[in-house]
Design a protein around this motif. Structure first.
Motif, PDB file in Angstrom:
ATOM      1  N   SER A 122      11.412 -87.475  -7.033  1.00  8.44           N
ATOM      2  CA  SER A 122      12.211 -86.438  -7.702  1.00  8.44           C
ATOM      3  C   SER A 122      13.285 -85.866  -6.775  1.00  8.44           C
ATOM      4  O   SER A 122      14.084 -85.019  -7.185  1.00  8.44           O
ATOM      5  CB  SER A 122      11.316 -85.302  -8.203  1.00  8.44           C
ATOM      6  OG  SER A 122      10.336 -85.799  -9.080  1.00  8.44           O
ATOM      7  N   VAL A 163      14.576 -86.334 -21.545  1.00 12.93           N
ATOM      8  CA  VAL A 163      13.866 -87.485 -20.996  1.00 12.93           C
ATOM      9  C   VAL A 163      13.111 -88.110 -22.164  1.00 12.93           C
ATOM     10  O   VAL A 163      12.389 -87.410 -22.882  1.00 12.93           O
ATOM     11  CB  VAL A 163      12.865 -87.025 -19.908  1.00 12.93           C
ATOM     12  CG1 VAL A 163      11.993 -88.174 -19.447  1.00 12.93           C
ATOM     13  CG2 VAL A 163      13.616 -86.418 -18.725  1.00 12.93           C
ATOM     14  N   TYR A 221      10.290 -90.052 -23.918  1.00 11.97           N
ATOM     15  CA  TYR A 221       8.882 -90.390 -23.681  1.00 11.97           C
ATOM     16  C   TYR A 221       8.408 -91.419 -24.707  1.00 11.97           C
ATOM     17  O   TYR A 221       8.692 -91.281 -25.896  1.00 11.97           O
ATOM     18  CB  TYR A 221       7.992 -89.149 -23.790  1.00 11.97           C
ATOM     19  CG  TYR A 221       8.142 -88.174 -22.634  1.00 11.97           C
ATOM     20  CD1 TYR A 221       7.252 -88.174 -21.567  1.00 11.97           C
ATOM     21  CD2 TYR A 221       9.179 -87.244 -22.627  1.00 11.97           C
ATOM     22  CE1 TYR A 221       7.387 -87.278 -20.523  1.00 11.97           C
ATOM     23  CE2 TYR A 221       9.330 -86.343 -21.581  1.00 11.97           C
ATOM     24  CZ  TYR A 221       8.434 -86.360 -20.538  1.00 11.97           C
ATOM     25  OH  TYR A 221       8.566 -85.472 -19.494  1.00 11.97           O
ATOM     26  N   CYS A 252       7.639 -92.096 -19.105  1.00 13.20           N
ATOM     27  CA  CYS A 252       9.089 -91.816 -19.117  1.00 13.20           C
ATOM     28  C   CYS A 252       9.711 -92.353 -17.834  1.00 13.20           C
ATOM     29  O   CYS A 252       9.036 -92.507 -16.812  1.00 13.20           O
ATOM     30  CB  CYS A 252       9.350 -90.318 -19.246  1.00 13.20           C
ATOM     31  SG  CYS A 252       8.785 -89.336 -17.852  1.00 13.20           S
ATOM     32  N   GLU A 253      11.008 -92.606 -17.913  1.00 13.04           N
ATOM     33  CA  GLU A 253      11.728 -93.099 -16.727  1.00 13.04           C
ATOM     34  C   GLU A 253      12.060 -91.953 -15.782  1.00 13.04           C
ATOM     35  O   GLU A 253      12.202 -90.806 -16.218  1.00 13.04           O
ATOM     36  CB  GLU A 253      13.051 -93.744 -17.169  1.00 13.04           C
ATOM     37  CG  GLU A 253      12.862 -95.106 -17.760  1.00 13.04           C
ATOM     38  CD  GLU A 253      14.190 -95.757 -18.106  1.00 13.04           C
ATOM     39  OE1 GLU A 253      15.214 -95.454 -17.455  1.00 13.04           O
ATOM     40  OE2 GLU A 253      14.196 -96.568 -19.042  1.00 13.04           O
ATOM     41  N   ASP A 254      12.244 -92.290 -14.529  1.00 10.20           N
ATOM     42  CA  ASP A 254      12.700 -91.324 -13.530  1.00 10.20           C
ATOM     43  C   ASP A 254      14.124 -90.880 -13.905  1.00 10.20           C
ATOM     44  O   ASP A 254      14.987 -91.721 -14.141  1.00 10.20           O
ATOM     45  CB  ASP A 254      12.730 -92.027 -12.155  1.00 10.20           C
ATOM     46  CG  ASP A 254      12.752 -91.034 -11.009  1.00 10.20           C
ATOM     47  OD1 ASP A 254      13.064 -89.857 -11.264  1.00 10.20           O
ATOM     48  OD2 ASP A 254      12.453 -91.442  -9.876  1.00 10.20           O
ATOM     49  N   PHE A 255      14.359 -89.569 -13.991  1.00 13.80           N
ATOM     50  CA  PHE A 255      15.739 -89.137 -14.284  1.00 13.80           C
ATOM     51  C   PHE A 255      16.530 -88.853 -13.002  1.00 13.80           C
ATOM     52  O   PHE A 255      17.680 -88.413 -13.045  1.00 13.80           O
ATOM     53  CB  PHE A 255      15.778 -87.944 -15.251  1.00 13.80           C
ATOM     54  CG  PHE A 255      15.147 -86.658 -14.765  1.00 13.80           C
ATOM     55  CD1 PHE A 255      15.826 -85.821 -13.892  1.00 13.80           C
ATOM     56  CD2 PHE A 255      13.886 -86.290 -15.193  1.00 13.80           C
ATOM     57  CE1 PHE A 255      15.258 -84.636 -13.451  1.00 13.80           C
ATOM     58  CE2 PHE A 255      13.303 -85.095 -14.763  1.00 13.80           C
ATOM     59  CZ  PHE A 255      13.990 -84.265 -13.886  1.00 13.80           C
ATOM     60  N   ILE A 256      15.891 -89.106 -11.877  1.00 15.94           N
ATOM     61  CA  ILE A 256      16.545 -88.964 -10.571  1.00 15.94           C
ATOM     62  C   ILE A 256      16.785 -90.371 -10.018  1.00 15.94           C
ATOM     63  O   ILE A 256      15.975 -91.268 -10.240  1.00 15.94           O
ATOM     64  CB  ILE A 256      15.636 -88.133  -9.640  1.00 15.94           C
ATOM     65  CG1 ILE A 256      15.544 -86.682 -10.130  1.00 15.94           C
ATOM     66  CG2 ILE A 256      16.069 -88.187  -8.182  1.00 15.94           C
ATOM     67  CD1 ILE A 256      16.865 -85.965 -10.239  1.00 15.94           C
ATOM     68  N   PHE A 289      16.215 -83.302  -8.100  1.00 15.42           N
ATOM     69  CA  PHE A 289      15.938 -82.310  -9.132  1.00 15.42           C
ATOM     70  C   PHE A 289      15.689 -80.978  -8.422  1.00 15.42           C
ATOM     71  O   PHE A 289      14.905 -80.908  -7.481  1.00 15.42           O
ATOM     72  CB  PHE A 289      14.691 -82.726  -9.932  1.00 15.42           C
ATOM     73  CG  PHE A 289      14.188 -81.656 -10.862  1.00 15.42           C
ATOM     74  CD1 PHE A 289      15.015 -81.130 -11.847  1.00 15.42           C
ATOM     75  CD2 PHE A 289      12.893 -81.165 -10.758  1.00 15.42           C
ATOM     76  CE1 PHE A 289      14.566 -80.131 -12.704  1.00 15.42           C
ATOM     77  CE2 PHE A 289      12.435 -80.165 -11.612  1.00 15.42           C
ATOM     78  CZ  PHE A 289      13.275 -79.643 -12.588  1.00 15.42           C
ATOM     79  N   PHE A 315      12.415 -82.140 -20.047  1.00 15.24           N
ATOM     80  CA  PHE A 315      11.178 -82.901 -19.833  1.00 15.24           C
ATOM     81  C   PHE A 315       9.986 -81.943 -19.972  1.00 15.24           C
ATOM     82  O   PHE A 315      10.172 -80.730 -20.066  1.00 15.24           O
ATOM     83  CB  PHE A 315      11.183 -83.591 -18.445  1.00 15.24           C
ATOM     84  CG  PHE A 315      11.096 -82.617 -17.294  1.00 15.24           C
ATOM     85  CD1 PHE A 315      12.255 -82.050 -16.779  1.00 15.24           C
ATOM     86  CD2 PHE A 315       9.869 -82.244 -16.743  1.00 15.24           C
ATOM     87  CE1 PHE A 315      12.187 -81.135 -15.730  1.00 15.24           C
ATOM     88  CE2 PHE A 315       9.801 -81.340 -15.694  1.00 15.24           C
ATOM     89  CZ  PHE A 315      10.960 -80.783 -15.186  1.00 15.24           C
ATOM     90  N   ASP A 316       8.799 -82.485 -19.959  1.00 17.19           N
ATOM     91  CA  ASP A 316       7.549 -81.715 -20.038  1.00 17.19           C
ATOM     92  C   ASP A 316       7.522 -80.733 -21.209  1.00 17.19           C
ATOM     93  O   ASP A 316       7.508 -79.514 -21.017  1.00 17.19           O
ATOM     94  CB  ASP A 316       7.279 -80.970 -18.720  1.00 17.19           C
ATOM     95  CG  ASP A 316       5.795 -80.547 -18.650  1.00 17.19           C
ATOM     96  OD1 ASP A 316       5.041 -80.893 -19.573  1.00 17.19           O
ATOM     97  OD2 ASP A 316       5.407 -79.884 -17.664  1.00 17.19           O
TER      98      ASP A 316
HETATM   99  N1  LIG Z   1      11.100 -88.291 -15.418  1.00 15.95           N
HETATM  100  C1  LIG Z   1      11.040 -87.632 -14.252  1.00 15.95           C
HETATM  101  N2  LIG Z   1      11.852 -87.968 -13.218  1.00 15.95           N
HETATM  102  C2  LIG Z   1      11.802 -87.297 -12.047  1.00 15.95           C
HETATM  103  N3  LIG Z   1      10.953 -86.281 -11.799  1.00 15.95           N
HETATM  104  C3  LIG Z   1      10.120 -85.902 -12.791  1.00 15.95           C
HETATM  105  C4  LIG Z   1      10.126 -86.550 -14.064  1.00 15.95           C
HETATM  106  N4  LIG Z   1       9.209 -85.948 -14.848  1.00 15.95           N
HETATM  107  C5  LIG Z   1       8.645 -84.993 -14.103  1.00 15.95           C
HETATM  108  N5  LIG Z   1       9.186 -84.941 -12.867  1.00 15.95           N
HETATM  109  C6  LIG Z   1       8.821 -84.047 -11.764  1.00 15.95           C
HETATM  110  O1  LIG Z   1       7.409 -83.991 -11.741  1.00 15.95           O
HETATM  111  C7  LIG Z   1       6.948 -82.661 -11.993  1.00 15.95           C
HETATM  112  C8  LIG Z   1       5.705 -82.720 -12.844  1.00 15.95           C
HETATM  113  O2  LIG Z   1       5.983 -83.345 -14.066  1.00 15.95           O
HETATM  114  P1  LIG Z   1       5.659 -82.625 -15.438  1.00 15.95           P
HETATM  115  O3  LIG Z   1       6.131 -83.539 -16.531  1.00 15.95           O
HETATM  116  O4  LIG Z   1       6.227 -81.251 -15.438  1.00 15.95           O
HETATM  117  O5  LIG Z   1       4.078 -82.600 -15.405  1.00 15.95           O
HETATM  118  P2  LIG Z   1       3.024 -81.519 -15.918  1.00 15.95           P
HETATM  119  O6  LIG Z   1       3.033 -81.677 -17.418  1.00 15.95           O
HETATM  120  O7  LIG Z   1       1.750 -81.917 -15.299  1.00 15.95           O
HETATM  121  O8  LIG Z   1       3.529 -80.176 -15.496  1.00 15.95           O
HETATM  122  C9  LIG Z   1       8.121 -81.956 -12.647  1.00 15.95           C
HETATM  123  O9  LIG Z   1       8.085 -80.574 -12.427  1.00 15.95           O
HETATM  124  C10 LIG Z   1       9.304 -82.632 -11.970  1.00 15.95           C
HETATM  125  O10 LIG Z   1       9.510 -82.065 -10.694  1.00 15.95           O
END
Ligand SMILES: Nc1ncnc2c1ncn2[C@@H]1O[C@H](COP(=O)(O)OP(=O)(O)O)[C@@H](O)[C@H]1O
Ligand SMILES: [Mg+2]
Length: 398
Positions: A95, A194, A196, A209-213, A219, A295-296
């Motif tokens: 990230s 993002v 899913y 999901c794909e890495d958005f970084i 991030f 995301f999330d």
């Molecule tokens: N697609 C992604 N690409 C890059 N970093 C991500 C991605 N999804 C999540 N992250 C990083 O991972 C952390 C945890 O993911 P998250 O989806 O928020 O999980 P949780 O539902 O357990 O909180 C996020 O806060 C972010 O920093």
């Protein structure tokens, strides 16, 4: 041991690291502080204790103690605590581009970062999602030592892409299903998000999901951005947040935040805390590029049925430092005309067909599916009614 805190190949600072305690004991020399994680840079600028901030940041890179089934994961990895894992992979992440390099090391970022270099993941995936013990030594050179959040998760590689696999809390299917639903809504409305997908691992539903970084970006959470500025009510903090983003060149910050509010209103997301949204920064130029895609969105659509079939829903979401009635979210949305809400007309049917498709795995009853779709339909109708009201008020005023 003396180490450098690195941002790609830029040395941010030189520190003394205590290996037995997994923390830093001294800042030896500041080098390129602008390239530090934002929270550390701010502490430096504000004349605060940099060492304290570095340790806070480093601890925040651990798999958190509230990770679902962390105890079993650590046991299977044969470590006592999550912080033992960080330095096994130079604290690298997927990230951002920070890492901790021993001063004696000749390593370069290109040799070790996980954006360009592959990593083994099948054992980690296995012990995370299948609950099995693996006899052989598991490679700890992995981005999975630094994942955040409560849900079980593992970075894997599929078709040369870095993919984050996320389970449901205690294997409950709702989070993956909600991630998928959020994607469907965002796709329908053209909201930056993002995407899913759903999959099944060990007979349990997971999202992917794909890495958005990528190798040139990081991030930055809203928490790092607003640190020390969480003063006032949610409206004031919301406006402050937009101002900061705009001042740093993200001119469409408000539009993107309005999109997020709209989605959270629709699915009644109760988990939009400050680490669940943020921005993307270019790590070479340090230019703020854009708001991060949404995301999330998994903790949503919470409903409970009483014995007499009354539906109980939680009407409160989260906005910055406050718990806020979902209807208040809409008051912050100025560009109501932007959305073509007719595009949501198929979402309930699509949602129903996905729920039916995965019914064997999710173990949702027909009634559960009916109730969820009923609630979604209700939310869409409520949004349409509210926006119509907004438009009428708007027309009267213009
Ligand atoms: N697609 C992604 N690409 C890059 N970093 C991500 C991605 N999804 C999540 N992250 C990083 O991972 C952390 C945890 O993911 P998250 O989806 O928020 O999980 P949780 O539902 O357990 O909180 C996020 O806060 C972010 O920093
Ligand atoms: Mg999260």
């Amino acid at each position: 041991m003396q180490v450098f805190l690195m941002n790609k190949d830029t040395k941010v600072m030189k520190l003394e690291f205590l290996e037995d305690k997994n923390l830093f004991s001294n800042v030896i020399q500041i080098k390129n502080i602008k390239y530090a994680p934002l929270s550390i840079y701010k502490a430096y600028q504000d004349n605060k204790n940099v060492l304290t901030e570095v340790n806070k940041w480093f601890k925040g890179r651990n798999i958190p103690i509230w990770r679902d089934d962390l105890f079993y994961l650590l046991k299977r990895l044969d470590v006592h605590a999550a912080d033992e894992l960080l330095m096994k992979s130079y604290a690298l992440s997927l990230s951002d581009q920070y890492w901790v390099k021993p001063c004696k090391s000749k390593l370069e970022y290109k040799d070790i970062n996980f954006f360009e270099n592959d990593f083994g993941f099948s054992d980690f995936l296995d012990i995370t999602f299948s609950g099995s013990y693996i006899k052989r030594k598991i490679s700890l050179m992995t981005p999975n030592n630094t994942t955040d959040g409560r849900l079980k998760k593992t970075w894997v590689i599929e078709n040369n892409k870095k993919i984050l696999v996320k389970g449901g809390y205690k294997d409950n299917p709702t989070a993956p299903l909600n991630e998928y639903l959020a994607s469907m809504i965002c796709n329908a409305l053209g909201i930056n998000h993002v995407d899913y997908e759903l999959d099944i691992i060990n007979e349990k539903l997971v999202s992917k999901c794909e890495d958005f970084i990528d190798g040139n970006t990081e991030f930055i959470t809203a928490h790092s951005i607003l640190k020390d500025e969480l003063i006032g009510n949610y409206r004031e903090i919301y406006e402050r947040y937009i101002k900061i983003l705009e001042a740093n060149g993200i001119s469409d910050a408000r539009d993107n935040l309005e999109d997020m509010l709209l989605l959270d209103y629709l699915i009644m997301n109760v988990d939009r805390h400050l680490n669940n949204f943020g921005i993307i920064r270019d790590v070479n130029t340090l230019k703020w590029i854009s708001v991060a895609p949404i995301f999330d969105s998994g903790e949503a659509m919470n409903l409970e049925m009483l014995a007499d079939d009354t539906m109980v829903i939680n009407d409160n979401g989260r906005l910055f430092n406050e718990v806020v009635y979902f209807d208040k979210f809409l008051e912050l949305i100025r560009k109501t005309r932007k959305y073509d809400l007719e595009k949501l007309d198929n979402v309930v049917d699509e949602c129903e067909s996905i729920l039916k498709k995965y019914q064997d795995v999710s173990k949702m009853s027909d009634k559960d599916i009916y109730n969820l779709c009923y609630l979604l339909n209700l939310r869409i109708k409520k949004l349409k009614t509210n926006f119509r009201k907004c438009l009428i008020t708007f027309d009267i005023h213009t």
